[in-house]
Design a protein around this motif. Sequence first.
Motif, PDB file in Angstrom:
ATOM      1  N   LEU A   1      -4.214  -8.886  -4.763  1.00  0.00           N
ATOM      2  CA  LEU A   1      -3.066  -9.396  -5.496  1.00  0.00           C
ATOM      3  C   LEU A   1      -1.795  -9.204  -4.678  1.00  0.00           C
ATOM      4  CD1 LEU A   1      -3.796  -7.911  -9.045  1.00  0.00           C
ATOM      5  CD2 LEU A   1      -4.210 -10.261  -8.282  1.00  0.00           C
TER       6      LEU A   1
ATOM      7  N   VAL B   1       1.207  -5.630 -13.202  1.00  0.00           N
ATOM      8  CA  VAL B   1       0.237  -5.477 -12.115  1.00  0.00           C
ATOM      9  C   VAL B   1      -0.195  -4.015 -11.998  1.00  0.00           C
ATOM     10  CG1 VAL B   1      -0.223  -5.893  -9.684  1.00  0.00           C
ATOM     11  CG2 VAL B   1       1.262  -7.440 -10.921  1.00  0.00           C
TER      12      VAL B   1
ATOM     13  N   GLN C   1      -5.363  -2.556 -10.140  1.00  0.00           N
ATOM     14  CA  GLN C   1      -5.785  -3.160  -8.881  1.00  0.00           C
ATOM     15  C   GLN C   1      -4.788  -2.843  -7.765  1.00  0.00           C
ATOM     16  OE1 GLN C   1      -8.853  -4.997  -8.963  1.00  0.00           O
ATOM     17  NE2 GLN C   1      -8.741  -3.915 -10.923  1.00  0.00           N
TER      18      GLN C   1
ATOM     19  N   PHE D   1      -2.371  -3.882  -4.875  1.00  0.00           N
ATOM     20  CA  PHE D   1      -1.576  -5.096  -4.719  1.00  0.00           C
ATOM     21  C   PHE D   1      -0.517  -4.910  -3.648  1.00  0.00           C
ATOM     22  CE2 PHE D   1       0.562  -2.608  -7.963  1.00  0.00           C
ATOM     23  CZ  PHE D   1       1.920  -2.796  -7.754  1.00  0.00           C
TER      24      PHE D   1
ATOM     25  N   LEU E   1       3.134 -14.024  -9.026  1.00  0.00           N
ATOM     26  CA  LEU E   1       1.920 -13.273  -8.707  1.00  0.00           C
ATOM     27  C   LEU E   1       0.943 -14.208  -8.018  1.00  0.00           C
ATOM     28  CD1 LEU E   1       0.227 -10.618  -9.063  1.00  0.00           C
ATOM     29  CD2 LEU E   1      -0.661 -11.649 -11.170  1.00  0.00           C
TER      30      LEU E   1
ATOM     31  N   SER F   1      -3.023 -14.500  -6.404  1.00  0.00           N
ATOM     32  CA  SER F   1      -4.390 -14.003  -6.248  1.00  0.00           C
ATOM     33  C   SER F   1      -5.140 -15.043  -5.430  1.00  0.00           C
ATOM     34  CB  SER F   1      -5.064 -13.803  -7.603  1.00  0.00           C
ATOM     35  OG  SER F   1      -6.407 -13.387  -7.444  1.00  0.00           O
TER      36      SER F   1
ATOM     37  N   LEU G   1      -3.375 -11.424 -16.185  1.00  0.00           N
ATOM     38  CA  LEU G   1      -3.999 -10.150 -15.821  1.00  0.00           C
ATOM     39  C   LEU G   1      -4.862  -9.613 -16.960  1.00  0.00           C
ATOM     40  CD1 LEU G   1      -0.949  -8.540 -14.009  1.00  0.00           C
ATOM     41  CD2 LEU G   1      -3.120  -9.166 -12.927  1.00  0.00           C
TER      42      LEU G   1
END
Length: 228
Positions: free
Chosen positions: A5, A25, A30, A32, A62, A64, A79
């Motif tokens: 991310l 986030v 995760q 990132f 964001l 991904s 998310l």
Amino acid sequence: MTALLKIVLGNRRYSSWSLRGWLAVKQSGQDFEEVVIPMDTPEWREKKTDPALMPSGKVPSLWSGGIAVWESLAIIDWLADRHGQAAYWPTDDAARAFARSMAAEMHAGFTALRSQCPMDVCARYEGFRFEEATRADIDRIVTLWTEARDRFGAGGPYLFGAFGAADMMFAPVVMRFVTYGAKLSGTAASYMNAMTAHPWMVEWCAAAEAEPASWRIGKYEDKAREYL
């Protein structure tokens, strides 16, 4: 290992929407990558037109892989879909309905507070004079916080007990209340204290304090002085 991310942010000191997206986030658990672009600079004016960084020309965004998500509430929901709704929203139907309604009201409303009191997590003002419309926004927010805590907050110190999406959406409001000296009491004051003590809020504010002096935006501070 490359983070899956990436979140693009503005100045931590001023960017309320960036704070919301960043907290979302963090909640995912995760790894990132953070890309911070100082606002109101030549770099900002150049990069805000780059769809590979800011598809809407705003922060946060964001990423991904090749998937982009912008707008803080959309980032939260994206998310939550991937990392568990329960990490973001209450599982109880009534609590979840209240939390989503609060978050949407925050996303769309409280324009007087936003206008008169830009977020500046590093500043503190004594004797700030709130306009009538701003006071009405503050009263409404206190009502929401108190009802959420009284009805659904038994499981912890946050709006719905555990830290979640509603807290993320109101985190910049907490910092505005701290900055401009809003006088709260009771349930609302206890909630504000819990939020300012949250490790991620402490981390964000410390990073804001460490930003270069050249990133400061005088118009926000000048606006605040008009009401002292």
